[in-house]
Design a protein around this motif. Structure first.
Motif: not given
Length: 136
Positions: A109-136
């Protein structure tokens, strides 16, 4: 991206999840003006009150449960509804799920999809996609 939609089981809660890390990311997203929501195939009913209670800014802005809206992932209609309830077109939303079939449904339907496999990768990928500073 202006919207973030997440599954519950397997992403926020359960095996392979990191509620603390992902909820911190959701809070950062909301602080940055990104609309947030949960999309779950939960059957709804009175037993799902705790899920609904995560909406209205408690954790996310909105909660869409399959049992409440009579549609389920990976049906395109549930992704469109979730985006609409955030006041956004699907094309500006990111959707996260631990099941690839549900991610493909969101992408269709046009969304960007993130397949969650592990929290660290998901948090890193979402931080990049959403333009958020990394917490570390």
């Amino acid at each position: 991206m202006r919207g973030l939609l997440l599954d519950v089981g397997g992403v926020l809660f359960g095996p392979g999840s990191d509620l603390d890390g992902l909820s911190a990311l959701v809070r950062r997203a909301r602080s940055a003006g990104i609309a947030t929501g949960i999309v779950s195939n939960d059957p709804g009913g009175s037993g799902a009150a705790w899920l609904r209670d995560l909406g209205d800014g408690v954790l996310v802005d909105d909660v869409v449960l399959s049992g409440d809206v009579e549609m389920a992932k990976p049906d395109a209609a549930i992704y469109r509804l979730a985006a609409q309830r955030l006041g956004l077109p699907p094309e500006v939303c990111v959707f996260v799920d631990d099941l690839a079939v549900n991610v493909r449904g969101a992408v269709a339907v046009g969304m960007v999809g993130v397949h969650h496999v592990d929290p660290e990768t998901t948090i890193e990928e979402l931080s990049i996609l959403l333009g958020l500073e990394q917490p570390w």
